[in-house]
Design an enzyme around this catalytic site. Structure first.
Site, short mmCIF file in Angstrom:
data_model
loop_
_atom_site.label_atom_id
_atom_site.label_comp_id
_atom_site.label_asym_id
_atom_site.label_seq_id
_atom_site.Cartn_x
_atom_site.Cartn_y
_atom_site.Cartn_z
CG ASP A 137 -2.31 -0.75 1.10
OD1 ASP A 137 -2.41 -1.19 -0.12
OD2 ASP A 137 -3.07 -1.01 2.01
CE LYS A 148 -7.41 0.55 -1.61
NZ LYS A 148 -8.48 -0.25 -1.10
CG ASP A 183 -5.09 -4.89 12.42
OD1 ASP A 183 -4.43 -5.30 13.39
OD2 ASP A 183 -5.94 -5.40 11.79
CG MET A 192 -8.52 7.01 5.86
SD MET A 192 -9.19 5.65 4.93
CE MET A 192 -10.29 4.91 6.31
#
Length: 314
Positions: free
Chosen positions: A40, A62, A95, A175
């Site tokens: 990621d 992403k 996680d 986020m």
């Protein structure tokens, strides 16, 4: 479709908040033994360099609010790589089971009869609160915790679950920095209490930054920053009281060391640098037989980063 070897296994691994010293031993072993790593955006580059030089690296990051590889394609890649390699690592920040979309990947693996294992990592909220010398729960202060996300698909303004605040608990919002004004207005409207708030950017990394405030003030404080420092987690509740008085000093000149030489020998030195609050990257293009993907990605990193120091490890 190719038949998948019964000895093939996919490891869905949590890389933690970014500091390699906080990797679990299991996560480190999975990375070291991997034939291919699908990683990621938030995984620290050095963590990938714990792998074998011949392992393939595939970036499937992403980045919020930009065009990125779709989850469906990541699922397909997991199956495709399982047809070629025996040890596949899907490396995720934090996680994998906390807002990591691990359930979708597990469903795909089960549908194709691919063996898998989830390897937990330290999640962002735990890493963030550790930097304040506090806990997400605290006796007689906060006895419950809710993890929620402030980012929803297609920008939908969904409400967050704030019942934990109504019951004297702690709310950790992942986020949610971009939607902070909306989220704080929602909390004030529903609960009517100006709770303490802390936003921790890049928790446990050398460029960590902590902003303290309250439900009424935090959005304006973040808006006044010259630029967004990076990924952030927002913690609301009494466990982040008096943040400005207890937060560690910000590292104004974070160390970023470029290590050249054999990867194995450089790794120990790099860990020492991370333990001391710095960061490191290894350039072993001249000393290791790197997989083509590693060579290309490492070259791109070296063009991207600014290094404060260079050391050659004999």
């Amino acid at each position: 479709m190719s038949v998948i070897d019964s000895t093939t296994k996919v490891y869905l691994v949590g890389a933690g908040p970014g500091n390699p010293c906080l990797l679990s031993k299991k996560a480190e072993r999975c990375i070291q033994q991997a034939d291919v790593i699908l990683y990621d955006q938030l995984v620290h580059p050095f963590i990938l360099q714990l792998s074998r030089p011949d392992a393939e690296w595939v970036h499937v990051g992403k980045t919020p609010y930009t065009k990125y590889i779709r989850q469906e394609r990541i699922n397909e890649l997991l199956v495709e790589k399982s047809q070629t390699y025996r040890r596949v690592v899907r490396l995720k920040g934090g996680d994998p089971a906390i807002f990591g979309r691990v359930a979708e990947e597990v469903d795909t693996l089960r549908e194709h009869g691919i063996d898998f294992e989830i390897v937990p990592g330290i999640t962002a909220a735990s890493a963030a609160i550790s930097q304040l010398g506090r806990g997400l729960t605290e006796r007689q202060v906060s006895t419950n915790i809710t993890f929620t996300t402030g980012h929803f698909k297609d920008g939908v303004e969904n409400e967050i679950d704030i019942t934990t605040l109504e019951n004297g608990g702690t709310l950790a919002i992942y986020m949610g920095v971009k939607r902070l004004p909306f989220l704080m207005d929602e909390i004030m409207t529903k609960v009517g209490i100006d709770y303490p708030v802390a936003v921790i950017f890049n928790a446990t990394r050398p460029n960590q930054q902590i902003i303290g405030g309250s439900v009424m003030t935090i959005a304006e404080k973040i808006a006044q920053l010259p630029e967004r420092p990076g990924p952030g987690v927002t913690i609301v509740g009494e466990v982040v009281r008096n943040v400005e008085a207890i937060k560690p000093a910000m590292n104004m000149e974070p160390q970023m060391v470029l290590l050249t030489g054999n990867r194995t020998r450089c790794i120990d030195v790099a860990y020492d640098i991370f333990e001391q609050g710095g960061a490191a990257l290894i350039d072993d293009r001249a000393t290791s037989e790197l997989h083509q993907s590693q060579h290309e990605i490492l070259t791109a990193w070296l063009e991207q980063y600014t290094f404060t120091e260079q050391q050659t490890i004999e």
